[in-house]
Scaffold this active site. Structure first.
Site, short mmCIF file in Angstrom:
data_model
loop_
_atom_site.label_atom_id
_atom_site.label_comp_id
_atom_site.label_asym_id
_atom_site.label_seq_id
_atom_site.Cartn_x
_atom_site.Cartn_y
_atom_site.Cartn_z
N TYR A 168 -50.90 11.43 -11.00
CA TYR A 168 -51.14 11.84 -9.61
C TYR A 168 -52.56 12.40 -9.42
O TYR A 168 -53.10 12.34 -8.32
CB TYR A 168 -50.13 12.91 -9.18
CG TYR A 168 -48.85 12.38 -8.60
CD1 TYR A 168 -48.03 11.51 -9.32
CD2 TYR A 168 -48.44 12.76 -7.32
CE1 TYR A 168 -46.85 11.04 -8.78
CE2 TYR A 168 -47.24 12.29 -6.78
CZ TYR A 168 -46.46 11.44 -7.52
OH TYR A 168 -45.29 10.98 -6.98
N LYS A 180 -42.63 7.98 -22.13
CA LYS A 180 -42.68 6.64 -22.71
C LYS A 180 -43.55 6.71 -23.96
O LYS A 180 -44.63 6.11 -24.03
CB LYS A 180 -43.24 5.64 -21.69
CG LYS A 180 -42.26 5.27 -20.58
CD LYS A 180 -41.18 4.28 -21.01
CE LYS A 180 -41.76 2.89 -21.23
NZ LYS A 180 -40.72 1.97 -21.77
N ASP A 209 -37.29 5.12 -19.10
CA ASP A 209 -36.52 3.99 -18.56
C ASP A 209 -35.05 4.10 -18.94
O ASP A 209 -34.15 3.86 -18.15
CB ASP A 209 -37.13 2.64 -18.97
CG ASP A 209 -37.31 2.49 -20.47
OD1 ASP A 209 -37.29 3.51 -21.20
OD2 ASP A 209 -37.47 1.34 -20.94
N ASP A 247 -40.87 11.98 -10.25
CA ASP A 247 -40.74 11.50 -8.87
C ASP A 247 -39.63 10.46 -8.79
O ASP A 247 -38.75 10.52 -7.93
CB ASP A 247 -42.09 10.91 -8.42
CG ASP A 247 -42.07 10.48 -6.97
OD1 ASP A 247 -41.51 11.21 -6.13
OD2 ASP A 247 -42.62 9.40 -6.67
N ASP A 254 -35.41 10.94 -7.45
CA ASP A 254 -34.82 10.16 -6.35
C ASP A 254 -33.49 9.53 -6.80
O ASP A 254 -32.51 9.51 -6.05
CB ASP A 254 -35.77 9.05 -5.88
CG ASP A 254 -36.59 9.48 -4.66
OD1 ASP A 254 -36.83 10.69 -4.51
OD2 ASP A 254 -36.97 8.61 -3.85
#
Ligand code: IPM
Ligand code: MG
Length: 361
Positions: free
Chosen positions: A143, A194, A227, A251, A255
């Site tokens: 970001y 990751k 993931d 983020d 959600d």
């Protein structure tokens, strides 16, 4: 003991102001009925600020926010500002607020209320009793990483660049928040990155492992690729207690976690920085421009964010719990906004939900 606190209210865009109006009702109730007095100030952020000042978060508003004991934010953004230059977009105002106050720890609880079990798209058994907390790093990573930008390479070819970057101290400070919170909960932290493809992820995993061994070996730590975490969240979400992850993965994963609870309209968040800096409280949902101004918005995520404010910034855990219990009571009663409407329930408007909550209190 009577205490006075200052709350900076930034309603923002879309459904932000409508949802915030219900929080103001609660503040009125608190000021009248408890020993806490909340003095409010108001300011613009997002598109509303852009329209007024030509930028999405003005320095004068920032300084007033910095001086407050806590900040409540509605939501920012909308199609009206789609054409606005990137660094002046509504979202940039929110990012500036987070960054300037160094609000590095974003707490996003996902809690399933029994009354809303059927609102989720998942089977009841998968989510009944779910209580997880996502701790998202909020002021680092891709970001904010440099270099960034869009470069013209000539011949109609362009290059877009963003940089994922984390340092030891950035990882340690968010790690401490997650481990500390896990100690007060079920005692388990799942750290997501990751590490299989990204150096920043490899560093994240190593630093979290070192911190855990040095200071938090009583907490149960597991590492998971982000993931896989996304997949596990919809497969068997109750395996999680605290999930700690970086800004971008946080983020996305928050959600997904939000939807486990049935509606994005239910999820609150707190963004905390160093001690004695004001905390920022905002719903996880966006500005929902499609339903703005129609009295259809669910104000509960904003109201539950205000409860977090009472708990973390105003040291009033008892009041926070009272509001959370009132939310539960109202839902048990079948009171619903459109987004969580179900058979045998009655639909209310945004302000109807706020009124029902006041009545329950
Ligand atoms: C969130 C939002 C923001 C983010 C946007 C509005 C900048 O999606 O708080 O999750 O990406 O952090
Ligand atoms: Mg988001």
């Amino acid at each position: 003991m009577a205490v006075e606190k200052t709350l900076m209210i930034l309603p923002g865009d879309g459904i932000g102001p409508e949802a915030m109006a219900e929080v103001k009702k609660l503040i009125g109730w608190i000021n009248e009925n408890t020993d806490l007095t909340i003095n409010t100030e108001e300011g613009l952020i997002g598109g509303a600020s852009y329209d007024e000042f030509g930028n999405p978060f003005d320095d004068s508003t920032l300084e007033r926010a910095r001086a407050a004991d806590a900040i409540m934010l509605g939501a920012v953004g909308g199609p009206k500002w789609d054409g606005v230059e990137y660094n002046l977009r509504p979202e940039a105002g929110l990012l500036k607020l987070r960054k300037e106050l160094d609000l590095f720890a974003n707490l996003r609880p996902a809690l399933v209320f029994d009354a809303l079990i059927d609102a989720s798209t998942l089977k009841p058994d998968i989510i009944r009793g779910l209580d997880i907390l996502i701790v998202r790093e909020l002021v680092g990573g891709v970001y904010f990483g440099e270099p960034r930008g869009i470069e013209d390479l000539g011949n109609g070819e362009r290059r877009g660049v963003n940089t994922q970057v984390y340092t030891t101290s950035e990882i340690q400070r968010i790690g401490r928040v997650a481990f500390d919170l896990a100690r007060k909960r079920a005692g388990k932290v799942t750290s997501c990155e990751k590490a299989n493809v990204m150096e920043s992820g490899k560093l994240w995993r190593e630093e979290i492992t070192t911190l855990h061994a040095a200071e938090f070996s009583d907490v149960n730590l597991e590492h998971m690729y982000a993931d896989n975490c996304a997949m596990q969240l919809v497969r068997a979400p109750k395996q999680f207690d605290v999930i700690i992850t970086d800004n971008l993965f946080g983020d996305l994963l928050s959600d997904a976690a939000a939807m486990l609870t049935g509606s994005l309209g239910m999820l609150p968040s707190a963004s905390l920085g160093a001690p004695y800096t004001p905390g920022l409280y905002e719903p996880v949902h966006g500005s929902a421009p499609d339903i703005a101004g129609q009295g259809k918005a669910n104000p509960l995520a904003t109201i539950l964010s205000f409860a977090m404010c009472l708990r973390y910034s105003f040291d009033r855990a008892n009041l926070a719990t009272r509001i959370e219990n009132a939310v539960q009571a109202v839902l048990n009663d079948g009171t619903r906004t459109a987004d969580i409407m179900a058979d045998n329930c009655h639909e209310v408007s945004t302000s109807g939900m706020g009124d029902a909550l006041l009545a329950a209190l």
